[in-house]
Design an enzyme around this catalytic site. Structure first.
Site, PDB file in Angstrom:
ATOM      1  N   GLU A  29      15.611 -20.817  22.598  1.00 21.99           N
ATOM      2  CA  GLU A  29      17.063 -20.999  22.481  1.00 21.99           C
ATOM      3  C   GLU A  29      17.801 -20.561  23.751  1.00 21.99           C
ATOM      4  O   GLU A  29      18.836 -21.137  24.102  1.00 21.99           O
ATOM      5  CB  GLU A  29      17.572 -20.285  21.225  1.00 21.99           C
ATOM      6  N   ARG A  69      -4.431   4.497  26.517  1.00 26.64           N
ATOM      7  CA  ARG A  69      -5.427   4.130  25.525  1.00 26.64           C
ATOM      8  C   ARG A  69      -6.854   4.519  25.921  1.00 26.64           C
ATOM      9  O   ARG A  69      -7.764   4.379  25.116  1.00 26.64           O
ATOM     10  CB  ARG A  69      -5.304   2.638  25.227  1.00 26.64           C
TER      11      ARG A  69
HETATM   12  N1  URA Z   1       3.392  -1.613  23.126  1.00 30.78           N
HETATM   13  C1  URA Z   1       2.202  -2.072  22.723  1.00 30.78           C
HETATM   14  O1  URA Z   1       2.058  -3.228  22.326  1.00 30.78           O
HETATM   15  N2  URA Z   1       1.159  -1.192  22.757  1.00 30.78           N
HETATM   16  C2  URA Z   1       1.275   0.078  23.149  1.00 30.78           C
HETATM   17  O2  URA Z   1       0.308   0.828  23.133  1.00 30.78           O
HETATM   18  C3  URA Z   1       2.543   0.524  23.572  1.00 30.78           C
HETATM   19  C4  URA Z   1       3.598  -0.347  23.541  1.00 30.78           C
END
Ligand code: URA
Length: 251
Positions: free
Chosen positions: A80, A224
């Site tokens: 959009e 992570r």
């Molecule tokens: N956004 C995500 O998709 N993953 C994360 O770990 C942090 C922000």
């Protein structure tokens, strides 16, 4: 009037913006508009997709828009925005680092994305590349360099789910992942993918197919390689840095 964004081309006035800055969170959109722009006008709050029209210090019109969470919502908003005349979209997001050297608080500038997204496949086939505009990507990197903001340029993993698809088990309601997802974060680490987020691949595919310019800067708010957690105390720093990089690149 495009149905979801809640405003039309005529709401953008006689000097309409060609640039949109797109955030997942409506609060971030409001913050960017009210902190960094002048003569801000609220265009819509429909469905939480808050959008604002404002002007940079050098009087360039800029649209601030909200994508909502994930690629399905982003694809509707982006579709959009193009219909109301936007030619350049820069996502200002957050992400989780997949590399030990990509630290929380830094920013990742995506040059391309691995798309593990159903919506992206509706835009173009899975093997179609999801790439950022190269000139915008360089401008974003130069802006980060000029501002002395720690940054990385590379490949992003754009996935549909925050928990399952990003291999979260301890913080998820369901600790039992499908077997093909077990170890996927480590696989991505070895593929030199920098970060996880949920929208960019679809944005990049839409840019190539629909013919607009796209880029993405995400503040890193999770590491992570160490944990599943969002590092809440560093979120503001990471997001503010991403915003500053984007604004500098278009100044
Ligand atoms: N956004 C995500 O998709 N993953 C994360 O770990 C942090 C922000």
């Amino acid at each position: 009037m495009p149905y979801h964004i809640g405003f039309s081309q005529k709401d953008l006035g006689t000097n309409p913006p060609e640039i949109a800055l797109l955030s997942g969170e409506p609060e971030r959109s409001r913050h960017i508009a009210h902190t960094y722009l002048q003569n801000v006008k609220l265009l819509s709050e429909y469905r939480g997709l808050h959008s604002y029209l404002g002007y940079s210090p050098n009087q360039k019109p800029i649209l601030i828009a909200t994508s909502g969470m994930g690629a399905p919502s982003l694809s509707i908003v982006v579709n959009e925005l193009i219909q109301v005349g936007i030619k350049k979209i820069i996502r200002i997001g957050t992400c989780g680092s997949i590399q030990p050297h990509v630290l929380v608080g830094s920013v990742v500038i995506s040059q391309a994305a691995l798309c593990r997204q159903g919506t992206a496949n509706d835009i173009a086939p899975p093997e179609y590349p999801a790439v950022a505009d190269p000139f915008l990507t360089v401008a974003l990197a130069q802006a980060a360099q000029k501002l002395d903001i720690p940054y990385h340029v590379g490949i992003t993993a754009s996935v549909d789910s925050f928990y399952e698809g990003q291999e979260r088990v301890q913080s998820s309601a369901n600790p039992n992942l499908q077997s093909w997802l077990l170890g996927i974060t480590k696989q991505y680490l070895h593929l030199n993918i920098l970060n996880y987020e949920m929208e960019t691949g679809t944005l990049f595919k839409m840019a190539s197919v629909y013919g607009f310019t796209a880029g993405c800067v995400c503040g890193v708010i999770a590491q992570r390689t160490q944990s599943e957690d969002i590092i809440a105390q560093d979120k503001n720093l990471a997001v503010e840095r991403a915003i500053k990089v984007v604004l500098e690149s278009i100044s």
